[in-house]
Design a protein around this motif. Structure first.
Motif, PDB file in Angstrom:
ATOM      1  N   ALA A  70     -36.941 -81.780   0.106  1.00 33.47           N
ATOM      2  CA  ALA A  70     -37.331 -82.505  -1.332  1.00 33.47           C
ATOM      3  C   ALA A  70     -37.933 -81.502  -2.381  1.00 33.47           C
ATOM      4  O   ALA A  70     -39.079 -81.046  -1.666  1.00 33.47           O
TER       5      ALA A  70
ATOM      6  N   SER B  52     -29.486 -85.468   0.229  1.00 32.97           N
ATOM      7  CA  SER B  52     -29.059 -86.253  -1.015  1.00 32.97           C
ATOM      8  C   SER B  52     -27.452 -86.524  -0.867  1.00 32.97           C
ATOM      9  O   SER B  52     -26.688 -85.714  -0.495  1.00 32.97           O
TER      10      SER B  52
ATOM     11  N   TYR C 103     -31.682 -90.222  -2.925  1.00 31.37           N
ATOM     12  CA  TYR C 103     -32.394 -88.652  -3.109  1.00 31.37           C
ATOM     13  C   TYR C 103     -33.074 -88.470  -1.618  1.00 31.37           C
ATOM     14  O   TYR C 103     -34.029 -89.179  -1.187  1.00 31.37           O
TER      15      TYR C 103
ATOM     16  N   GLN D 129     -29.442 -84.648  -5.802  1.00 32.71           N
ATOM     17  CA  GLN D 129     -30.345 -83.650  -5.933  1.00 32.71           C
ATOM     18  C   GLN D 129     -30.576 -83.116  -7.237  1.00 32.71           C
ATOM     19  O   GLN D 129     -31.602 -82.844  -7.819  1.00 32.71           O
TER      20      GLN D 129
END
Length: 574
Positions: free
Chosen positions: A300, A269, A264, A274
């Protein structure tokens, strides 16, 4: 009842405690201030000395050793030694690796009398190096006859419990002084959790996870440092929940595990990861530490209800639990939750790279190289990555029981060569594969001589592409500052150890590479792969391009025509 004691020389007590803590090897460079301890080591034969070519690589070796052994240590001499090794200790701090840096220092007599000594700043201040180490270690101390028992034990136990480096100054004139020391061996053990806090924490975590519709687990490197990967896989199996890792924790979760879904990193990712992580209604994140290289350049976005579990504390919403240990919490949660049987696992199988469409007799390219490396891997390998195009290792699927060693957070080039020496020393029976570029290798290449001296048998797979390829993606595609001297890399084993049985190869085509990789690994293998300076994996180049935007801003020179390498037209094929 009084604790049994015995009389012992301080240096011998230090070596005894290192051995009791599981440290069987000590890396470093001799110097006049540490020779008393080295003589005691030689006489007692309790701990083996591994002399390195420099203090920096000694710190890298102690780091690599600690990752497989649980603790590592190095011995240097005052001033010049600690300052040379501080970069490696900084890396151990950033990567949460328990390393004990011992500096043989100037005599206590000189400190008491204010006498000027070599390897100091000649200014009468003897605390410079203790102070220099405060930002990169969790504890520091100068050993004296009065504090030796308490401080030696405190530093070793603190490093082990916190999984962080510590710094010890050991004056040269105390090693042969006798003091009263405990007869009992040193015990490395976690302080038990507070019973009420543990009970409440386990109950809260178990309730959140067991009632969630789409629980998931996200793993950072502390899962390895605190040895809780088995518990996390048990928990995932009981919950039927997916498990992802950040790139710094690659290999911590067995990639053949049925609930492992990949890396991730936000928008960077692996496919499907994700969505799985960011849509979870109860994400358990293990010691998550986001920086740009682990988050897809800050793309993220963890769910707001994420449970953040650390080594000795845990957050659930507004509630914070202190005085709990990660392993006890996880074991308690596993026991407390019911086994889920109706949930469908959301496993995402990563695409396997292949080079079957590429002519093996053509000039070697990155597109051929990495699928060949994928085929070369086998269960139980220890794999090393350094900064550069070798980051492509992150895209490979690791066989079971592999260990990944890298410096993702710290990112100091050349780290992997020293780490290779250390981890080889800790686990000589495993196969070790170093994947490195020419630029990183040149920083610490001399440590190859120590690897050869001890007859280790790694496979060293080096890409020779004329310089700092990853930097060319940031800035300076063809500028001379990213070029390096061209060495005859494959000849180095013979240069550094003329009677070596190492096998070396210079690889220019895919067929050459396949031939080299088919060689029996009963001795050291050195494979020098020649590639074009502007051939790089597209993912690495994209990351460099984005990194330039973050580093230099909108007015930076990266926008000038031809100053930046961009993703190659030929992508690595899935």
């Amino acid at each position: 009842m009084s604790t049994p004691t015995q009389r012992m020389k301080i240096g011998d007590f230090l070596l005894r405690r290192l051995e009791e803590a599981g440290i069987r090897h000590l890396f470093g460079v001799p110097g006049d201030y540490n020779l008393t301890v080295l003589q005691q080591l030689h006489d007692a034969k309790r701990v083996k000395w591994v002399g390195t070519t420099g203090e920096l690589t000694a710190s890298y070796a102690a780091d690599g050793y600690a990752r497989l052994n649980g603790l590592g240590a190095l011995l240097v001499t005052n001033g010049v030694g600690p300052l040379s090794s501080i970069n490696g200790i900084g890396g151990a701090y950033a990567e949460h690796v328990p390393v004990l840096c011992i500096a043989g220092s100037i005599p206590l007599r000189s400190i008491d009398r204010g006498l000027g000594m070599h390897h100091t700043m000649a200014d009468g201040n003897f605390d410079h190096f203790l102070n220099a180490y405060k930002p990169v270690t969790v504890a520091q101390a100068r050993i004296t006859p009065r504090n030796a028992v308490i401080e030696i034990d405190r530093l070793i136990v603190t490093a082990w419990r916190e999984k962080l480096p510590v710094y010890m100054e050991f004056p040269s004139d105390i090693a042969y002084l006798e003091i009263e020391v405990p007869s009992a061996p040193l015990v490395l053990a976690e302080a038990p959790s507070d019973p009420e806090r543990l009970h409440s924490c386990v109950a809260a975590v178990a309730e959140h996870l067991s009632t969630a519709k789409s629980p998931a687990i996200l793993v950072d490197t502390d899962a390895d440092r605190f040895r809780v990967a088995p518990e996390l896989m048990d928990l995932a199996s009981k919950l039927q929940a997916p498990v992802a890792v950040i790139n710094a924790a690659k290999g911590v979760i067995d990639e053949s595990f049925s609930h492992y879904i990949g890396i991730y990193a936000g928008k960077a990712s692996e496919p499907g990861v994700q969505e799985t992580i960011e849509s979870s209604d109860c994400l358990l994140a293990i010691s998550y530490r986001p920086i740009e290289v682990t988050t897809g350049d800050f793309s993220a976005s963890l769910p707001t209800n994420t449970i953040h579990a650390r080594a000795h504390s845990l957050d659930i919403g507004h509630d914070n639990y202190q005085a709990v240990t990660l392993k006890e919490v996880l074991r308690g949660v596993i026991d407390a939750i019911p086994k889920i049987t109706h949930r469908t696992s959301r496993r995402v199988e990563p695409a396997m790279m292949t080079n079957t469409h590429i002519d093996a007799h053509a000039k070697l390219t990155q597109a051929f190289y990495w699928p060949a490396i994928q085929s070369y891997l086998r269960p139980g390998d220890v794999l090393y990555v350094d900064n550069g195009t070798s980051f492509s290792l992150l895209g490979l699927k690791l066989p079971p029981k592999c260990t990944f060693i890298g410096s993702i957070n710290w990112g100091s080039i050349g780290y992997s060569v020293g780490a290779l020496l250390g981890a080889l020393t800790a686990a000589p029976d495993r196969r070790h594969i170093l994947l490195i570029g020419d630029g990183s290798f040149q920083v610490t290449a001399q440590e190859l001589s120590t690897i050869l001296r001890h007859d280790h048998k790694p496979a060293i797979l080096l890409i020779n592409n004329g310089g700092y390829t990853i930097e060319r993606g940031y800035l300076g595609k063809a500028e001379p500052y990213n070029d390096i001297a061209n060495w005859s890399y494959a000849n180095l084993p013979k240069v550094l150890c003329p009677d070596t049985s190492a096998r070396s190869f210079v690889v220019k085509t895919g067929a050459d590479l396949q031939n080299a990789l088919s060689t029996p690994n009963d001795t050291l293998i050195f494979v020098e792969s020649i590639m074009d300076p502007c051939d790089a994996p597209a993912a690495v180049m994209r990351s460099s391009n984005i990194g330039a935007e973050l580093d230099y801003g909108p007015t930076g020179p990266q926008h000038r025509e031809g100053l930046q390498m961009r993703p190659a037209v030929a992508e690595m094929h899935a």
